[in-house]
Design a protein around this motif. Structure first.
Motif, PDB file in Angstrom:
ATOM      1  N   UNK A   1       0.840  -1.251  -0.043  1.00  0.00           N
ATOM      2  CA  UNK A   1      -0.023  -0.090   0.019  1.00  0.00           C
ATOM      3  C   UNK A   1       0.946   1.277  -0.068  1.00  0.00           C
ATOM      4  N   UNK A   2       0.871   2.221  -0.958  1.00  0.00           N
ATOM      5  CA  UNK A   2       1.564   3.215  -0.998  1.00  0.00           C
ATOM      6  C   UNK A   2       0.967   4.172   0.166  1.00  0.00           C
ATOM      7  N   UNK A   3       2.009   4.749   0.863  1.00  0.00           N
ATOM      8  CA  UNK A   3       1.407   5.779   2.001  1.00  0.00           C
ATOM      9  C   UNK A   3       2.100   6.936   1.965  1.00  0.00           C
ATOM     10  N   UNK A   4       1.812   8.152   2.625  1.00  0.00           N
ATOM     11  CA  UNK A   4       2.401   9.126   2.955  1.00  0.00           C
ATOM     12  C   UNK A   4       2.251   9.444   4.052  1.00  0.00           C
ATOM     13  N   UNK A   5       3.275   9.573   5.075  1.00  0.00           N
ATOM     14  CA  UNK A   5       3.413   9.875   6.595  1.00  0.00           C
ATOM     15  C   UNK A   5       2.659   8.647   6.992  1.00  0.00           C
ATOM     16  N   UNK A   6       2.707   7.574   6.808  1.00  0.00           N
ATOM     17  CA  UNK A   6       2.327   6.360   7.212  1.00  0.00           C
ATOM     18  C   UNK A   6       0.552   5.997   6.937  1.00  0.00           C
ATOM     19  N   UNK A   7       0.249   7.262   6.104  1.00  0.00           N
ATOM     20  CA  UNK A   7      -1.332   6.866   5.849  1.00  0.00           C
ATOM     21  C   UNK A   7      -1.702   6.457   4.480  1.00  0.00           C
ATOM     22  N   UNK A   8      -2.310   5.453   4.058  1.00  0.00           N
ATOM     23  CA  UNK A   8      -2.544   4.966   3.015  1.00  0.00           C
ATOM     24  C   UNK A   8      -3.002   6.220   1.928  1.00  0.00           C
ATOM     25  N   UNK A   9      -2.562   6.170   0.843  1.00  0.00           N
ATOM     26  CA  UNK A   9      -2.859   7.318   0.029  1.00  0.00           C
ATOM     27  C   UNK A   9      -4.113   7.058  -0.671  1.00  0.00           C
ATOM     28  N   UNK A  10      -4.292   5.798  -1.023  1.00  0.00           N
ATOM     29  CA  UNK A  10      -5.820   5.524  -1.811  1.00  0.00           C
ATOM     30  C   UNK A  10      -6.796   5.308  -0.820  1.00  0.00           C
ATOM     31  N   UNK A  11      -7.716   6.152  -0.382  1.00  0.00           N
ATOM     32  CA  UNK A  11      -8.732   5.711   0.534  1.00  0.00           C
ATOM     33  C   UNK A  11     -10.213   5.524  -0.262  1.00  0.00           C
TER      34      UNK A  11
END
Lengths: 483, 340
Positions: free
Chosen positions: B280-290
């Motif tokens: 899962x691609x993440x930015x700052x630990x948060x998944x990008x695709x919600x």
């Protein structure tokens, strides 16, 4: 002399064109063209390693599990993960289900309908064969398709779906089977066994596996069932004398971890079909030659090759390169697998001519189908409750290796090189790349090209059914061939 | 009354053949029986028909000339226009013509053109970088309108290209679409903006996922074969991908997420452009695709709340490959029912 082109050559997987030169009703030269190129080897380069598990199966809709396993094995070859035992068994079950489905699909939907053609309407055996095997409308496909769908329910249990599953990993498989799943797998195999024992063989599978010589086949031919019907038609049409193979067959070894000792179920090897001499298969002896393919470059080992299309290449007539082993063409497939595994029946089938034939290929496939069901039943029984199906995967950053599997149609190899977690090289040699290869730089024809030479087509020319039988006896998968 | 019959021609363009393999696994009495039940006459199918070589060419030529009426043209596989726009990445064997030429020519004769699979619909896997064969879809080039037939193309019936997306599509999606067309039941309003039949495309692959309790609590699988939700770590796009994938069985009882691996969004245009499908691609630990239509702040707040409320059973089972903690048993009074 007349030059004829046969195409679209259907009831094969993918696109195929065959060019023939005919003199006095006899084929004197054949050229086999793979007319489709999508470029998977180019697409895989630059991607993260695990993306091979997504992309590679999509090379082929009919042998996607084999493609998955070749990719997964290539990764495993340099990242050192030891798969979970249940995962090894579940992989073998799913892989065998695909190969079994392919063997049966070939027999019922691709190969046998040619005997229902009008050209045979005068033959004594025609009426029941026509009713049974007529394309689309025959009674066999109505019986076979539900049985095939039932067999592939194994995929729903192990692999989520088929084709194009992501269940097969270097560390095992992604879905654990509980007790209910195991019982369902057993029930599916019981239904598959029932179909084979009632419709195809009309005898217990153990009796099929026990056939050891041509007399044994003759006894079967006197009985009921689709296999017996095939044997009678094969004898009447001389399928044991046409479509001669190149004299050498190979197997890369099938169903790792599926043998009695945890080794291979079917041994690897290279076999000289005239002498019966067997030797080890050594992957380093493989070269691919683009001399007659629409690619730039020279012959060399696949592990160091790239695929760069060159549609203007002089002398090129196919999107398939020519794989060679010690410089020679090899035939692969069920007959190669069974010969490499030492099957007495397979040896008997090639004894008369010292070559593989149309009949030998079909018989080897069907007898292998019987062996596979028995093996799958054993693997399901061996699934251990509570034990894992997958070990933790691996994230290789650098390395190179090769994944070797046996697809239904024969040996499939993926060469992969990885740098910094990205794929830098990817090369694929598929079963039909071997069998339907174009000429190499020395002008040596591929196995089908050689097998068609000498065939009597008479006045019928391109419409002669024998062309159909010889070509389809290899069960070509053209989408794998050039990928 | 004479039964109205529908003629159907199926061609494989730049395909793996997987869509045909999928539909051959149709349940019940099988695909040929299903087509017959829908009064569909198969003019030719490359994997199924007896006609080969010159016989097959004669069928195609007859359709092209308008001599044989064509109600439905099914194309499976990407349309390959390479190399250098020549189309020679796929010649239709025996005809000396490119497949893209045949597809355009036959489409002009068709009542309805049906793209079976994401390749024919949008370009699909062969379109992945560096797009070696210059692949495109029938009416979309990835997510952009256009493709081999152009944005303005309509079949004789007035319908745009009907896109039975999926890699490979569920056999039911294919059979139900073709049967509805044959019955005259599929109208423009039954298609979404990408031409996908709404009966499967108005759902998300997430709907009905067997991992839904793990999703609710954001109890996530950490490695392949774990039972937890596949979205946070293992690349699952089921909350963003259309399809009733988890509302019908694949090969009996299966589905991608039930099989233990991520939905890769194979019904979507440009799904092949992803890199690192299984992470899962993440930015700052948060998944990008919600999830497609959920406000991000709400999602994050709910996720934090549900994570803090995760029962031990769900938390432990999420990172195991089998149920290690079964559902608890509540004390119940006689007559109350349920576990007890």
């Amino acid at each position: 002399m007349s030059r004829i082109v046969v195409g679209p050559f259907n009831r094969v997987e993918g696109d195929l064109e065959v060019g023939l030169e005919v003199v006095d009703g006899q084929i004197v030269e054949a050229r086999v063209t793979t007319p489709l190129y999508r470029g998977f080897e180019q697409i895989l380069v630059g991607r993260p390693v695990d993306d091979a598990l997504v992309m590679a199966p999509r090379i082929c809709g009919i042998c996607s599990v084999s493609q998955s396993l070749a990719a997964s094995s290539a990764i495993a070859s340099f990242c050192g993960v030891e798969p979970a035992r249940n995962g090894v068994l579940a992989t073998a079950i799913a892989h065998a289900a695909e190969n079994l489905a392919d063997h049966l699909t070939h027999f019922y939907l691709f190969f046998m309908p040619d005997f229902a053609r009008e050209a045979y309407a005068g033959a004594a055996w025609y009426a029941p064969i026509e009713a049974r095997f007529r394309a689309i409308r025959g009674t066999a496909s109505a019986t076979f398709l539900p049985a095939r769908a039932r067999l592939l329910e194994i995929m729903g249990l192990i692999a989520g779906k088929w084709p194009h599953s992501l269940a097969f990993r270097p560390g095992g498989t992604t879905r654990s089977l509980d007790l209910g799943d195991k019982v369902r797998a057993r029930a599916i195999l019981a239904d598959v066994r029932r179909f084979l024992e009632r419709e195809l063989f009309a005898m217990p599978l153990e009796a099929v596996v026990a056939i050891a010589d041509l007399d044994g086949l003759d006894r079967v031919a006197a009985g009921e069932g689709d296999f017996a019907a095939f044997l009678r038609v094969a004898a009447a049409t001389g399928l044991d004398r046409i479509g001669l193979g190149p004299g050498r067959v190979a197997s890369l070894g099938a169903y790792r971890g599926g043998g009695v000792d945890g080794g291979l179920l079917f041994a690897a090897g290279v076999v000289d079909t005239a002498s019966g001499a067997r030797a080890a298969f050594e992957v380093d002896r493989v070269r691919e030659d683009p001399a007659h393919a629409w690619f730039a470059g020279e012959a060399g080992p696949p592990g160091r090759a790239v695929s760069e299309p060159d549609i203007e290449r002089a002398e090129a007539y196919s999107w398939a390169k020519a794989p060679r082993y010690d410089g020679e063409a090899l035939e692969v497939g069920a007959i190669g697998r069974q010969l490499a595994d030492g099957s007495a029946l397979a040896q008997a089938l090639v004894a008369a001519s010292g070559r593989t034939t149309v009949a030998a290929r079909v018989v080897a496939r069907l007898v292998e189908a019987a062996r596979l069901v028995a093996a799958m039943e054993g693997w399901v029984a061996a699934l251990e409750r509570g034990a894992p199906y997958a070990q933790a995967g691996c994230q290789p950053t650098d390395g190179s290796g090769v994944g070797l599997v046996e697809a239904a149609r024969g040996g499939l190899a993926h060469w992969m090189t990885v740098r910094g977690g990205r794929i830098t090289r990817y090369q694929i040699v598929a079963p039909t790349t071997w069998n339907f290869s174009p000429r190499d730089g020395a002008g040596r024809p591929g196995p089908l090209e050689a097998a068609l030479v000498g065939l009597e087509v008479g006045e019928a020319g391109a419409a002669a059914p024998v062309i159909q039988h010889v070509v389809r006896s290899f069960d070509p998968c053209m989408v794998c061939t050039a990928h | 009354m004479t039964e109205r019959r529908t003629s159907l021609l199926w061609l494989q363009a730049g395909s793996c053949g997987g869509c045909t393999m999928s539909v051959l696994g149709h349940d019940g009495a099988g695909i040929f029986a299903a087509l017959e039940a829908a009064a569909i006459d198969l003019l030719w199918h490359p994997s199924a028909s007896e006609a080969t070589g010159a016989e097959a060419r004669a069928i195609l030529e007859s359709v092209e000339a308008g001599t044989t009426a064509l109600d439905v043209l099914v194309i499976e596989g990407s349309i390959l226009t390479g190399p250098n726009g020549s189309g020679r990445c796929q010649m239709l064997a025996g005809t000396g013509r490119t497949m893209v030429d045949w597809v355009r020519s036959l489409s002009a004769r068709a009542g309805v053109v049906v793209a079976v699979g994401t390749c024919a619909a949008f370009g699909g896997i062969p379109m992945a970088e560096p797009d070696p064969a210059e692949a495109t879809g029938l009416q979309f080039d990835g997510a952009d309108r256009g493709g081999a037939l152009g944005a303005g193309f309509r079949g004789r019936s007035g319908l745009p290209v009907v896109a039975v997306a999926g890699c490979a599509p569920h056999p039911g999606w294919i059979v139900e679409t073709l049967s509805a067309i044959a019955a005259g039941e599929l109208e423009a309003g039954d298609l979404d903006g990408l031409g996908r039949p709404k009966f499967f495309a108005d759902h998300l692959a997430h709907h009905g996922c067997s991992r839904n309790e793990f999703y609710e609590f954001k109890a996530s699988a950490e490695r392949a074969s774990d039972r937890g939700c596949l979205m946070e770590h293992l690349g699952c796009k089921a909350t963003q991908a259309v399809g009733d994938c988890n509302q019908r069985g694949w090969n009996g009882s299966g589905s991608c997420t039930d099989g233990g691996y991520a939905c890769i969004g194979c019904t979507s245009p440009a799904f092949e452009t992803a890199r690192g499908f299984l992470t899962t691609p993440k930015i700052a630990g948060i998944p990008v695709g919600l999830p497609l239509d959920m406000p991000k702040a709400w999602f994050m707040a709910l996720a934090a709340l549900s994570k803090s409320a995760t029962p031990k059973r769900v938390r432990l089972n999420a990172v195991s490959d089998h149920v290690v903690v079964p559902p608890g048993r509540a004390k119940r009074s006689p007559g109350e029912g349920g576990e007890g």
